[in-house]
Structure formats: C-alpha cells, structure tokens
Design a protein around this motif. Structure first.
Motif, mmCIF file in Angstrom:
data_model
loop_
_atom_site.group_PDB
_atom_site.id
_atom_site.type_symbol
_atom_site.label_atom_id
_atom_site.label_comp_id
_atom_site.label_asym_id
_atom_site.label_seq_id
_atom_site.Cartn_x
_atom_site.Cartn_y
_atom_site.Cartn_z
ATOM 1 N N ASN A 94 -25.736 -9.468 6.124
ATOM 2 C CA ASN A 94 -26.051 -9.166 7.415
ATOM 3 C C ASN A 94 -25.246 -8.168 7.619
ATOM 4 O O ASN A 94 -25.497 -7.692 8.985
ATOM 5 N N ALA A 108 -21.646 -11.934 5.358
ATOM 6 C CA ALA A 108 -21.435 -11.268 6.227
ATOM 7 C C ALA A 108 -21.347 -9.341 5.703
ATOM 8 O O ALA A 108 -22.396 -9.093 6.355
ATOM 9 N N ALA A 109 -21.622 -9.277 4.236
ATOM 10 C CA ALA A 109 -22.311 -8.379 3.662
ATOM 11 C C ALA A 109 -23.509 -8.335 4.036
ATOM 12 O O ALA A 109 -24.397 -7.353 3.795
ATOM 13 N N LEU A 129 -22.840 -6.528 8.116
ATOM 14 C CA LEU A 129 -21.405 -5.999 9.372
ATOM 15 C C LEU A 129 -20.627 -5.428 9.604
ATOM 16 O O LEU A 129 -19.939 -5.074 9.997
ATOM 17 N N GLU A 140 -14.616 -10.960 12.184
ATOM 18 C CA GLU A 140 -15.709 -12.335 12.615
ATOM 19 C C GLU A 140 -15.414 -12.691 11.383
ATOM 20 O O GLU A 140 -15.820 -14.398 11.362
ATOM 21 N N VAL A 141 -15.057 -12.400 10.559
ATOM 22 C CA VAL A 141 -14.700 -13.879 8.870
ATOM 23 C C VAL A 141 -12.715 -13.594 8.974
ATOM 24 O O VAL A 141 -12.772 -14.778 8.598
ATOM 25 N N ARG A 176 -16.699 -3.243 7.525
ATOM 26 C CA ARG A 176 -15.456 -3.451 7.136
ATOM 27 C C ARG A 176 -15.329 -3.840 8.269
ATOM 28 O O ARG A 176 -14.373 -4.774 8.390
ATOM 29 N N THR A 205 -16.373 -7.476 9.233
ATOM 30 C CA THR A 205 -16.161 -7.861 8.378
ATOM 31 C C THR A 205 -14.388 -8.977 9.188
ATOM 32 O O THR A 205 -14.264 -10.485 8.747
ATOM 33 N N ARG A 250 -14.895 -16.778 -0.454
ATOM 34 C CA ARG A 250 -15.900 -15.358 -0.654
ATOM 35 C C ARG A 250 -17.640 -15.540 -0.288
ATOM 36 O O ARG A 250 -17.827 -14.816 -0.374
ATOM 37 N N LEU A 262 -17.617 -14.226 2.709
ATOM 38 C CA LEU A 262 -17.550 -12.528 2.753
ATOM 39 C C LEU A 262 -18.666 -11.839 1.681
ATOM 40 O O LEU A 262 -19.347 -11.062 2.245
ATOM 41 N N GLU A 263 -20.227 -12.782 1.172
ATOM 42 C CA GLU A 263 -21.272 -12.714 1.032
ATOM 43 C C GLU A 263 -22.101 -12.917 2.256
ATOM 44 O O GLU A 263 -23.437 -11.783 2.043
#
Length: 297
Positions: free
Chosen positions: A199, A196-197, A201, A209-210, A203, A206, A190, A193-194
């Motif tokens: 920055n 990525a959010a 990125l 990259e994740v 959907r 994310t 998580r 994911l946070e």
C-alpha cells in the motif's frame, strides 16, 4: 388352624426394608426429603468460603495483641496501632511528605531516562541489522551485570549526590524496556509489513500504522516490570548514601531502633508500587480496549 396356615402360605411376601428408608422399609413412613435437605445443606456449607480479608484482619489482631501484651517487644516490631499513630505524626509534621517528594523525584527522573534509553536502543536494534550487530552485544553483556552491584563503583565515579541514584534507577528501568521492545519489533507480523509495503506506506507510515500498534502491549508489560525494578532500586540506592528520601528516613530510624518508622516507610514503598502498577494497568485497559479479550482487568 390349617386354613390359617394356608392363607399365610399364599400371602404375598413382605417387602424388604430399603437402606434409604424408602417406602416399605423399617422407616417407610419417614419421608426422604429430610435426607435430601441435609445433603444440600452440607453442599451449601462446603461452598461457603470466608472473605479474603479475614486472614489479614486475624494477623493484624494477633500482631496487636502480641505487641500490647509485650510478647512482641516494640524494639523488635511495633504494634499496628503504634505504626498508625507514627504514620499520622510523620504526615502531620511534614516529614513523610518531604521524604516522599524526594523519592518520587528520583524515581521520576530515573524512569524517564531509562524509558527513553530503552526505547531508543530497542528500536535501533529491532529495526536495523547494523544496530543489532553493533549495539545488542554490549547491551546484553551489560544486562548480565547486577545493576545494584554497581553502587560502590558509582559512588567512586560520581560521588554521593543525586546523579548516581538516578543513573542506577535508569539502568534498572532500561533493560526491561529494551528487551521487550527489541523482541516485539522483531516479532511484528511479516504479513502486515508486506501489506504496508504494497500500500506504499513508507518507512514512517509503516512504523505508525504497523509497528507501534504491534509493540504497544509488550511495552506496557515492560513498563510494569520497569516500575517494580525502579522502586526496588530506589530502596537500595537511598539506603546506601542519602540525606533525604524514604530510604534515608528508614535508615535513620534503624539507628534509633524506631521499628514503627521503618514499617511506615516500607508500607509507603509498597503503596507506591501498587499505585504505579494500577495506573499502568488502567492505561493498558484503556489503550488496548480493542483487545478486550486479553486485557488484564
């Protein structure tokens, strides 16, 4: 005489013989080195282990002797030499190549179909609550069915052509892919994911990259499981209703008590499983080189 007794009385006591034959003992003149060498030799002998192929060669030798002397009849199990000659004959005449081509085609189609279905379902249920609520229950229910038990039903529905065989392989492949991917997607960190959010990125960014890097390792493990299931399913499906392929060759040989042909087919199945697993392991080692500490070699 008195002087002699007094000298004896005042003389120092004689050394007590030691158990290891050390200086002053009954074997005091014998050096201690031979005993040490003997101990090291025993330790070295204990560390010596026979090569791993020795037991396999011994089994083949016993098998060959039993076959040559008639202890093991050929209609029960052919000797290794006979099996090797039969394999060469099948290879030269093209029978083995034709059967192998048909079987590889079935496995390839079933593998691709099962891989696609398992990936799509795994992403839908892993990334979407709606997908998880609507798709996961029927998929879990279907997963509990032994897919090899569906052979009679598939024959009634689709006949004895190629489609039921490919569909059976696809079903066997789909569930390892689905379960591993679903679990891997749900287990993505998580914190990543946070990040990525934060920055921005988006959907797709994310996912790229994740999520995809996080699920690569479980997917490769699932692929290895799926390959093993695909070969197992192929053996069963080809021995039920088939007019070509390795399973058909084995089934046909059974009617004529050709145990050498049966063993050749089984060895080819085993070789295919080992080769396909080695290919995935090599891909795993290459793709996950950044995780060298955990990649299987």
């Amino acid at each position: 005489m008195s002087t002699t007794l007094s000298e004896l009385a005042s003389a120092p006591p004689a050394p007590i013989p030691s158990a290891d034959g050390g200086p002053g003992g009954a074997t005091g003149d014998r050096p201690a080195r031979p005993a040490a060498l003997s101990t090291r030799g025993r330790r070295r002998l204990g560390r010596l282990t026979p090569p791993r192929w020795l037991s396999l060669v011994a089994i083949l030798a016993v098998w060959q002797i039993a076959g040559s002397t008639g202890v093991l009849p050929a209609d029960v199990l052919a000797s290794p030499a006979t099996i090797a000659v039969t394999a060469w004959h099948l290879l030269v005449t093209g029978q083995l190549v034709d059967a192998l081509r048909v079987s590889l085609g079935r496995v390839g189609l079933g593998l691709v179909a099962g891989l696609l279905a398992g990936t799509v379902f795994g992403l839908l249920t892993g990334l979407s609550r709606w997908g998880d609520a609507l798709l996961d229950p029927p998929l879990q229910a279907l997963r509990t069915l032994p897919h090899l038990g569906l052979v009679p039903l598939f024959i009634l529905w689709f006949g004895i052509g190629e489609f039921p065989k490919v569909l059976l392989i696809a079903l066997g492949v789909m569930f390892p892919i689905y379960l591993n991917l679903h679990s891997a997607v749900r287990g993505v960190d998580r914190a990543l994911l946070e990040v990525a959010a934060v920055n921005g990125l988006g959907r797709w960014g994310t996912l790229r990259e994740v999520v995809f890097p996080s699920v690569t390792a479980p997917m490769l493990v699932a692929l290895r499981q799926a390959l093993a299931i695909s070969w197992l399913t192929l053996i069963v499906s080809e021995q039920v209703n088939a007019n070509a392929g390795l399973g058909y060759m084995i089934n046909n040989a059974r009617d004529f008590l050709q145990t050498d042909v049966i063993v050749v087919g089984l060895v080819v199945y085993a070789a295919l499983g080992l080769i396909s697993d080695a290919i995935v392991r090599a891909a795993e080692h290459r793709i996950l080189a950044w995780r060298a500490g955990t990649v299987l070699r």
